[in-house]
Design an enzyme around this catalytic site. Sequence first.
Site: not given
Ligand code: PLP
Length: 355
Positions: A48, A258
């Site tokens: 994702k 800045y």
């Molecule tokens: C993002 C996510 C993961 C992966 O988690 P990490 O902590 O990055 O390993 C796994 N399961 C779900 C449902 C997630 O949303």
Amino acid sequence: MGRRAISTKMVELPPPTLRLGLDHAALADNWRCLDHLSGNAKAGAAVKGNAYGLGVAHVLPTLIAAGARNFFVAHWSEVPDVIALADPGSVSVLHGPMNPADAAFARATGVKPVLNSLHQVALWLESGGGTCDVMIDSGINRLGISMQDIGNPSLQNLEIEVLMSHLASADEDSEFNAVQLERFRAAAQVIPAKMLSLANSAGIALGREYGFDLTRPGLALYGGVPRPELAGKIRQVARPEAAILQRRQIRTGDTVGYNAVFTAPHDMEVGVVSLGYADGFLRCWTGRGALACGGARLPLLGKVSMDMVVIDLSAAPHLREGDWVEVPYDLPKSSEISGLSQYELLTGLGQRFRR
Ligand SMILES: *Cc1c(COP(=O)(O)O)cnc(C)c1O
């Protein structure tokens, strides 16, 4: 109509001043390591957020070649880039269907919705159903079917491939992990599914009983170390680099950037670097961080701007305009220095990096 539009198709884009190196061997090693640590379970991969900012088109072929066969995205909008490279049946969409159009999209593409509520279950069944995944909420109170609803008869009408839940505190030695484990086992007793899945990256390090049939690492694939058990096993994957735009000499008492928060204590050679908060290098680095070249440490001077930072070149006086410097991205260390989470460090990397 004063200016003539120039099609960028006709003229090649000049070289970038930001690039993101991906260590594909480290990525593959990390997946294999997490697959091994998953015991009897197989490791999938959370891809994702454009593979946590690293670029799904670059990451997926390496993960598939290493052996990954289950992929997780959050949004429906993320599906096309993933199924361009992976079998649609291997893709789970974590947010699930909000409306009939989402369900129709899942059926047309062949990806699996993750059903997170009885409402989503009904929506999926009404759309014609088919293979799906189901998320149980075992305590994180984010997405998922509540424990009170695990006996709902509609769940018996589904063709569930993966029954999953998500740990809230896997990165800590919390008693809540065992509580969630027990709740997930209870749900698995009453809801039929081909596979069970509980652990994210940190969950894998909690031990074999958290593995079930399939694990869902994300962060650790990309070099994150959420628990000390993974230190020394997980390798850095993302290596951002930025080019020096200009060298300048500043005099004792001159200020930089800045609000003039840095004042030169002596004459200095400094470099203006093409990296700023628009690239995910946030203001919180101000006054703390350093870029690097080989072994040389090049401290940041003054505030981080939108498109630039200024560095002290004393330790690498040979550097010239156009030369590349490294942005330190050992995730546990960079997280400690910046105060950003390892997740934010990755997913914040902006669009101007050439991946
Ligand atoms: C993002 C996510 C993961 C992966 O988690 P990490 O902590 O990055 O390993 C796994 N399961 C779900 C449902 C997630 O949303």
